[in-house]
Design a protein around this motif. Structure first.
Motif, mmCIF file in Angstrom:
data_model
loop_
_atom_site.group_PDB
_atom_site.id
_atom_site.type_symbol
_atom_site.label_atom_id
_atom_site.label_comp_id
_atom_site.label_asym_id
_atom_site.label_seq_id
_atom_site.Cartn_x
_atom_site.Cartn_y
_atom_site.Cartn_z
ATOM 1 N N ARG A 146 7.727 -7.206 -12.772
ATOM 2 C CA ARG A 146 8.075 -7.177 -11.352
ATOM 3 C C ARG A 146 8.035 -8.559 -10.742
ATOM 4 O O ARG A 146 8.663 -8.825 -9.728
ATOM 5 C CB ARG A 146 7.128 -6.254 -10.588
ATOM 6 N N ASN A 180 9.556 -4.611 4.722
ATOM 7 C CA ASN A 180 8.273 -4.853 4.045
ATOM 8 C C ASN A 180 7.934 -6.324 3.889
ATOM 9 O O ASN A 180 7.705 -6.834 2.790
ATOM 10 C CB ASN A 180 8.254 -4.145 2.685
ATOM 11 N N LYS A 235 9.912 -2.304 17.610
ATOM 12 C CA LYS A 235 9.376 -2.754 16.339
ATOM 13 C C LYS A 235 9.953 -4.099 15.953
ATOM 14 O O LYS A 235 9.360 -4.860 15.227
ATOM 15 C CB LYS A 235 9.707 -1.739 15.237
ATOM 16 N N THR A 236 11.196 -4.379 16.401
ATOM 17 C CA THR A 236 11.799 -5.672 16.081
ATOM 18 C C THR A 236 12.411 -6.233 17.347
ATOM 19 O O THR A 236 12.676 -5.510 18.302
ATOM 20 C CB THR A 236 12.914 -5.531 15.040
ATOM 21 N N LYS A 293 0.058 -1.229 3.234
ATOM 22 C CA LYS A 293 1.464 -1.579 3.016
ATOM 23 C C LYS A 293 1.555 -2.973 2.400
ATOM 24 O O LYS A 293 2.325 -3.226 1.484
ATOM 25 C CB LYS A 293 2.211 -1.519 4.335
ATOM 26 N N GLU A 294 0.710 -3.862 2.956
ATOM 27 C CA GLU A 294 0.690 -5.222 2.402
ATOM 28 C C GLU A 294 0.296 -5.178 0.938
ATOM 29 O O GLU A 294 0.838 -5.894 0.094
ATOM 30 C CB GLU A 294 -0.333 -6.066 3.150
ATOM 31 N N MET A 337 3.121 -3.995 -1.068
ATOM 32 C CA MET A 337 4.147 -5.045 -1.189
ATOM 33 C C MET A 337 3.756 -6.031 -2.264
ATOM 34 O O MET A 337 4.587 -6.439 -3.084
ATOM 35 C CB MET A 337 4.288 -5.760 0.154
ATOM 36 N N SER A 391 4.281 -4.450 -5.536
ATOM 37 C CA SER A 391 5.688 -4.285 -5.895
ATOM 38 C C SER A 391 6.304 -5.604 -6.313
ATOM 39 O O SER A 391 7.265 -5.646 -7.074
ATOM 40 C CB SER A 391 6.473 -3.698 -4.715
ATOM 41 N N VAL A 428 2.502 2.825 -4.772
ATOM 42 C CA VAL A 428 3.261 1.741 -4.131
ATOM 43 C C VAL A 428 4.569 2.225 -3.525
ATOM 44 O O VAL A 428 4.872 1.958 -2.356
ATOM 45 C CB VAL A 428 3.533 0.636 -5.171
ATOM 46 N N MET A 429 5.337 2.932 -4.321
ATOM 47 C CA MET A 429 6.676 3.345 -3.880
ATOM 48 C C MET A 429 6.589 4.252 -2.672
ATOM 49 O O MET A 429 7.369 4.115 -1.723
ATOM 50 C CB MET A 429 7.379 4.071 -5.039
ATOM 51 N N LEU A 449 5.832 2.156 0.403
ATOM 52 C CA LEU A 449 6.886 1.228 0.828
ATOM 53 C C LEU A 449 8.156 1.925 1.282
ATOM 54 O O LEU A 449 8.957 1.355 2.018
ATOM 55 C CB LEU A 449 7.213 0.265 -0.300
ATOM 56 N N THR A 450 8.360 3.144 0.862
ATOM 57 C CA THR A 450 9.609 3.817 1.231
ATOM 58 C C THR A 450 9.423 4.771 2.392
ATOM 59 O O THR A 450 10.387 5.281 2.928
ATOM 60 C CB THR A 450 10.164 4.613 0.032
ATOM 61 N N GLU A 462 8.037 5.709 6.310
ATOM 62 C CA GLU A 462 7.695 5.086 7.584
ATOM 63 C C GLU A 462 6.226 5.322 7.858
ATOM 64 O O GLU A 462 5.652 6.304 7.426
ATOM 65 C CB GLU A 462 8.529 5.730 8.709
#
Lengths: 240, 997
Positions: free
Chosen positions: A80, A92, B584-585, B913-914, B917, B920, B989-990, B993-994, B996
């Motif tokens: 990875r 992310n 959020k953004t 989440k970090e 990441m 991943s 992990v997946m 990350l996928t 919300e």
């Protein structure tokens, strides 16, 4: 040239109450220089397949081969780090790192020096069209499209040959979606990456070189529909 | 709804089991703490009912404990003594002032087994003739015939031969005249032919009036011819007659104890005796009215041939004739008009078990306003005070400053202090465990409610969106909590109930080892008998069930409160006020720039970046670290301070000990063989010994050979005498071997002596049946003022070794005389202990050698008292404080680990989440572990450094021992962090990350 191969891969989710076959005996080869669009309804197994392609999971049956080597036999963390990069729908990005630091991260993870990482990051950010000023900002100060470009730059910085993108345009508007899709296509065609995009977006799918369709965990053959036709109820007469 | 709740719980088994374990653990600890507290409370109440603590205050001087000899100093001291010092303290339950009262019961006479002076006699003898057996006399009269003689059926008219004791000179041969009567004091011996010999010997000093004391030196008097009748005896016979009267009175004199509470009397309290069945104590009314009731010993009753319900005629006399000033007087062993108080018939209401020392002791009721009090004076026993259990030390500390040097204070607590020390420690441990359990329970139940309510907001949102009312949704949420909490509480209470007895007993036995104060041989704390406290740590289910119920109710309460927060959110999103949309953004094309951002590349290490840019959330860990470390610093500072104080006490305190009699009343006239006590003196525990040997001369002068004037028994309990030394001399003379002597001012004045003069004296010592005369001469080098030792002279101890001629048989059968060195036995011996840390070992050594303290008897028949009460009390308090702090330590370390786990778990979870990441992108598990671990480590270190800085500031520095404590705390905290990060490192992990947030 085939870089990534699925050999009769299956993935079954099991818990106490049920087991679900998310991927059902899938075999396929992915080549460099091409953009693959993996399409299918929700629950068709796309994300699971992506998870196995990225080395985050191992198949319950079958093998995922990268350059002929099974992911089961390799160091998947190294895989990875160096061979495959993933881009996500939700970007992310590390919220407390600047854009530049985010892009530097995978380079530093590979053991390269700070200066080299910085240089690579600057290059990649430029490639995706972000300015040095934007590089010094935190991700939350960028738009969605800009954040996704950062994610792409990060993926590029890792210098992986395979880029996996899970709904990369899911959170973007039409304009940004197209931009991102074009970037991904150019990566494949101009830089000989193997780009695999999981998407619902027909516009993105249309830009791809190959559409791989999935339904109920299986790859569909030519002519097979993505959606099953509903069964006719018995009491409905057909029109004459 | 309940069904859905049940399904929800069963389908999340890991979470359910985890929280059942957590909540059950909290319940178990709470039950253990509460059970321990309950058990210790019950035990303390039981101890309070079982034991009685009393303090006995006595005046100790030269005449102690005689009821026939007092000094003006004693009278003055006791007359002016403020008894409210003893009675008006908050520790006092009852106060009983003691009076010295003599009594006479017509018909009571002690028998041969129990009578005093039973071997002594005062006879009138008529000379008959002289035979080969010796000078034969007949017994004409017997002013006093001892019980022993009566036992041998010696009667008036019997013939006896006469002898004189070696210290008396015999009349010249042929000096007895026919028809003459002689009065003699002495004892009988049985000859081989079963005839009797009467040996003339000196009597008891206390017997005679003071002016006749001189004449006791020669207790044989020629009454003259035909002087059989008393009226014809010369006045010079009076001293022998008074001797006879004294003996007679001694055997009929009883010791009357007027009391306001007979159960406080030491023999009853110390269980030396007890009231026999059929009898009773005095009633309150009888005390109040001073009723004519009496409690006597069983033997007294059988001697008098009386029983419960019978009456005895009792005459009461006070022990003194007081002078007009009321502050001086003479002790009056003889009943007289002046000392007479009253006569009356007293009804026997109780009999107590026989003891040899209590045969002639009787108790009568007295009240504070009894008019008879005006005639009563205090004797050597001043007062008995019943104290609240456990207050002996504080009472002693309060009254000690007000007691004069001659007042001795003894606490009898029947072993209470020793019995409750571990129970108090157990109680403190229980309080601590309960507090910690409460704090942990609050945290865990809050977390529990959060996980089962707040984290279910999506479910709740869906339910309400589908039309399930708020009430039903609340029921669903609370049912989940109730099911888990109830299950956990039941399990917790069951385990707690099962373990409570074992854990409490373990804690008690541990406390027993660490809290017991060694009161053996102690001066103040002394018990003839101690009562063992029966322990029962079986828990009661009801209180523990209450604990379980509290856990369940608390869980429901927290959960209910959190439901308000749940319903404030809509579909997982917090509803904000209008005009403030969620973002959020940044919107496309927006420009956040007012100026160009200046963020330079700092690091790509997530840990460092998080520490530097994490904002307010980064305060939590340092703050918690700071607080916990401050506690650690405080506790460790307390421990170190207390340890220093103990060290200080051991290094700077002086503890004296002394040999005494079984009753503890005397520290002189002990006749301690030097060789017998040498092993103890040379055992290594003794730093210095102070010894004396004493010889009493015929003149009454007491010659004391000593190596320390200060520690001579006459001054041991009192003030050091004021000495006027002749130039060039000081107390060091007692360590030398010169013929020097210190005498009292009074003796010098009476005998016309002054420093520089020589003091000559002689005495006799018996060796192998031969009386040897020892003559001494010493130069007077000082005069002292000491009221209690005016008849004493002091010479260096080295002078207590003499060279005498000892007859020895040779092979040829001829007796020759050889010179031999003879040492006097010690008449007193006291010592200073070397290293007080070895006090227990020293006591163990004494016990091994068969030594005992007051009131007990063992093979060595040696009795030692050690004045270690204040030291023991101080050290015990400090050690208790230290053990308390140590428990707090241990708990704080555990708490640090738990808090470390919980906080880092929550912090790490919020950033999973970090973590995903990083995983991943190829960061391995070890890398991600260290990334988050080092972040928490940095924050904890930061807080710790601040904490240490604070401690250093307020406590004036940090000791090396404290660094160790800090390190221990830090390790515990980091263990907690490590565990939580390791747990969080196993994320999918997946998934993360996928999906919300």
């Amino acid at each position: 040239m085939s870089i990534l191969e699925l050999k009769n891969v299956s993935y079954i989710y099991k818990n106490r109450y049920q087991s679900v076959t998310a991927v059902d005996h899938v075999s396929y080869s992915f080549e460099t220089g091409k953009v693959y669009a993996l399409v299918g309804k929700s629950g068709s197994g796309k994300t699971t397949l992506l998870s196995m392609l990225s080395g985050l999971d191992l198949p319950t049956e079958g093998e995922v081969l990268y350059e002929g080597v099974s992911t089961e036999k390799m160091n998947r963390d190294r895989y990875r780090r160096e061979d495959v990069a993933v881009i996500y729908q939700g970007f992310n990005l590390f919220p407390l790192m600047t854009v530049q630091e985010n892009v530097m991260y995978p380079v530093r993870l590979q053991g390269k020096s700070r200066e080299e990482a910085k240089k690579t990051a600057s290059l990649m950010l430029e490639k995706v069209g972000l300015t040095p000023q934007q590089a010094r900002r935190f991700p939350s100060m960028l738009s969605g499209g800009e954040q996704q470009r950062v994610a792409i730059a990060r993926a590029l910085a890792a210098n992986s040959r395979v880029i996996l993108a899970d709904e990369p345009t899911g959170n973007l508007d039409v304009g940004n979606s197209r931009n991102i899709a074009e970037i991904l296509v150019s990566l494949a065609h101009e830089m000989d990456y193997c780009v695999i995009i999981v998407t619902h977006d027909l516009g993105v799918a249309a830009l791809s070189d190959v559409q791989v369709r999935m339904r109920d965990g299986r790859l569909l053959k030519e002519g097979e529909e993505l959606e099953k036709s509903p069964e006719k109820p018995e009491n409905v007469k057909e029109n004459a | 709804m309940f069904g859905y709740s049940l399904k929800s719980i069963l389908r999340t088994p890991v979470k359910t089991i985890l929280f059942i374990i957590l909540v059950a653990a909290v319940t178990v600890f709470s039950c253990l703490g509460f059970g321990m507290w309950n058990a210790s409370n019950e035990l303390l109440l039981k101890a309070d009912r079982t034991y009685k603590t009393s303090a006995l205050v006595e005046y100790v001087d030269d005449g102690y404990p005689s009821s026939t000899k007092y000094t003006d100093t004693m009278l003055r001291t006791l007359k002016t003594f403020d008894y409210s010092l003893l009675s008006d303290q908050e520790e006092v339950v009852r106060f009983d002032r003691q009076y010295d009262v003599g009594g006479h019961v017509e018909g009571f006479n002690m028998d041969q087994r129990t009578g005093v002076f039973s071997d002594l006699n005062v006879l009138v003898l008529r000379y008959l003739y002289t035979t080969s057996r010796g000078d034969i006399f007949s017994i004409a009269e017997a002013p006093y015939l001892g019980a022993e003689a009566r036992f041998w059926s010696i009667k008036i008219g019997m013939q006896v031969d006469l002898a004189f004791s070696p210290d008396l000179s015999e009349p010249e041969e042929g000096s007895y005249q026919k028809g003459h009567y002689y009065m003699a004091h002495g004892r009988f011996f049985v000859n081989k032919d079963n005839t009797y010999r009467f040996m003339v010997m000196t009597g008891v000093n206390e017997a005679a009036p003071s002016e006749a004391a001189e004449t006791l030196r020669y207790p044989f008097l020629d009454l003259g011819e035909n002087r059989r009748e008393r009226e014809t005896w010369p006045s010079s016979a009076e001293f022998l007659l008074s001797q006879a009267r004294f003996y007679q009175l001694s055997n009929t004199h009883i010791s009357v104890h007027p009391t306001t509470d007979v159960s406080l009397a030491t023999p009853f309290l110390q269980q030396e005796t007890h009231l026999l069945e059929g009898g009773r104590y005095f009633t309150e009314e009888e005390y109040r009215t001073g009723a004519h009731k009496i409690i006597v010993s069983q033997r007294f009753a059988s001697n008098m041939e009386v029983g419960i319900g019978d009456t005895v005629p009792l005459d009461l006399y006070s022990a003194f004739t007081l002078a007009e000033d009321g502050l001086s007087g003479t002790s009056d062993f003889w009943p007289s008009k002046q000392t007479f108080i009253e006569s009356g018939d007293y009804e026997i209401i109780g009999l107590f078990q026989n003891t040899d020392t209590l045969l002639k002791t009787v108790y009568i009721p007295l009240s504070a306003d009894d008019m008879r009090l005006m005639k009563l004076t205090a004797g050597y026993q001043m007062a008995v005070v019943q104290l609240k259990n456990g207050t002996g030390d504080s009472y002693y500390a309060k009254v000690k400053p007000g007691l004069s040097a001659n007042m001795r204070f003894t606490i009898y607590d029947q072993g209470y202090a020793e019995a409750v020390a571990p129970v108090l420690s157990l109680q403190r441990t229980a309080v601590l465990i309960s507090l910690i359990s409460l704090a942990s329970a609050l945290a865990i139940l809050l977390l529990f409610a959060y996980m089962y309510v707040s984290r279910q907001r999506e479910t709740a949102g869906t339910m309400t969106a589908l039309g399930t009312g708020r009430a039903k949704t609340t029921v669903y949420l609370l049912s989940c909590v109730l099911l888990v909490a109830l299950t956990a509480a039941v399990i917790g209470v069951a385990i707690g109930f099962f373990l409570s007895e074992q854990v409490t007993r373990f804690a008690y036995e541990r406390a027993l080892q660490t809290t017991n104060v060694d009161h053996r041989f102690s001066a103040v704390y002394t018990n003839v008998e101690t009562i063992a406290l029966e322990t029962d740590f079986r828990p009661h289910l009801a209180p523990l069930a209450l604990v379980g119920l509290s856990v369940v109710l608390s869980s429901l309460l927290f959960a209910f409160i959190l439901t308000f927060d749940v319903f404030k959110r809509k579909n997982g999103e917090k509803t904000r006020k209008a005009g403030k949309p969620t973002r959020k953004t940044a919107p496309e094309g927006s420009d956040h720039r007012g100026k160009e951002p200046a963020n330079k590349v700092v690091s790509t290490s997530p840990a460092l970046v998080s520490v530097l840019r994490g904002g307010a959330r980064n305060l939590i860990v340092p703050l918690v670290s700071l607080v916990l470390l401050a506690f650690i610093g405080l506790f460790s500072g307390e421990i170190i301070h207390s340890e220093d104080q103990i060290k200080d006490l051991y290094d700077n305190s002086t503890v004296m000990g002394y040999y005494t009699t079984i009753s503890g009343w005397r520290i002189e006239n002990l006749l301690l063989d030097r060789e017998t006590v040498r092993p103890v003196m040379e055992s290594g525990f003794i730093d210095k010994t102070y010894k004396s040997s004493m010889i009493k001369l015929e003149s009454g002068l007491k010659v004391v050979f000593t190596d320390s004037l200060r520690y001579s028994p006459e001054f041991f309990f009192g003030d050091e005498p004021i000495v006027q030394w002749a130039p060039g001399y000081d107390e060091s003379i007692f360590q030398g071997d010169e013929d020097l002597v210190l005498i009292s001012q009074k003796y010098a004045e009476e005998n016309g002596l002054k420093p520089g003069d020589d003091l000559e004296f002689y005495f006799y010592m018996m060796f192998y049946g031969m009386n040897q005369k020892v003559e001494m001469r010493a130069k007077i080098v000082g005069l002292f003022n000491g009221v209690s030792a005016e008849e004493h002279v002091y010479l260096p101890f080295s002078k207590s070794t003499f060279t005498v001629l000892v007859p020895k048989w040779t092979m040829t059968g001829i007796i020759i005389e050889e010179e031999e060195e003879v040492e006097l036995s010690y008449s007193s011996l006291c010592f200073k202990l070397k290293d007080l840390r070895n006090l227990s070992e020293f006591k163990e050594d004494l016990a091994r050698r068969g030594y005992t303290s007051v009131g007990k008897f063992d093979r060595a028949r040696k009795f030692v008292v050690i004045e270690d009460t204040l030291l023991n009390s101080s050290v015990a308090n400090l050690e208790r404080h230290i053990s308390y702090m140590r428990i707090l330590f241990t708990v704080t370390y555990l708490l640090a680990a738990v808090i470390g786990f919980v906080i880092s778990y929550l912090v790490t979870k919020s950033r999973r989440k970090e973590l995903a990441m990083m995983r991943s992108m190829g960061a391995g598990r070890i890398r991600t572990f260290f990334a988050f671990f080092s972040e928490q480590l940095l924050l904890a270190l930061l807080g710790s450094l601040f904490g240490i800085g604070l401690i250093a500031l307020f406590m004036g520095g940090v000791s090396s021992a404290q660094w160790l404590y800090f390190a221990g705390y830090f390790v515990s905290y980091l263990l907690g962090i490590a565990l939580s990060v390791a747990v969080m490192n196993r994320v999918n992990v997946m998934d993360i990350l996928t999906k919300e947030d």
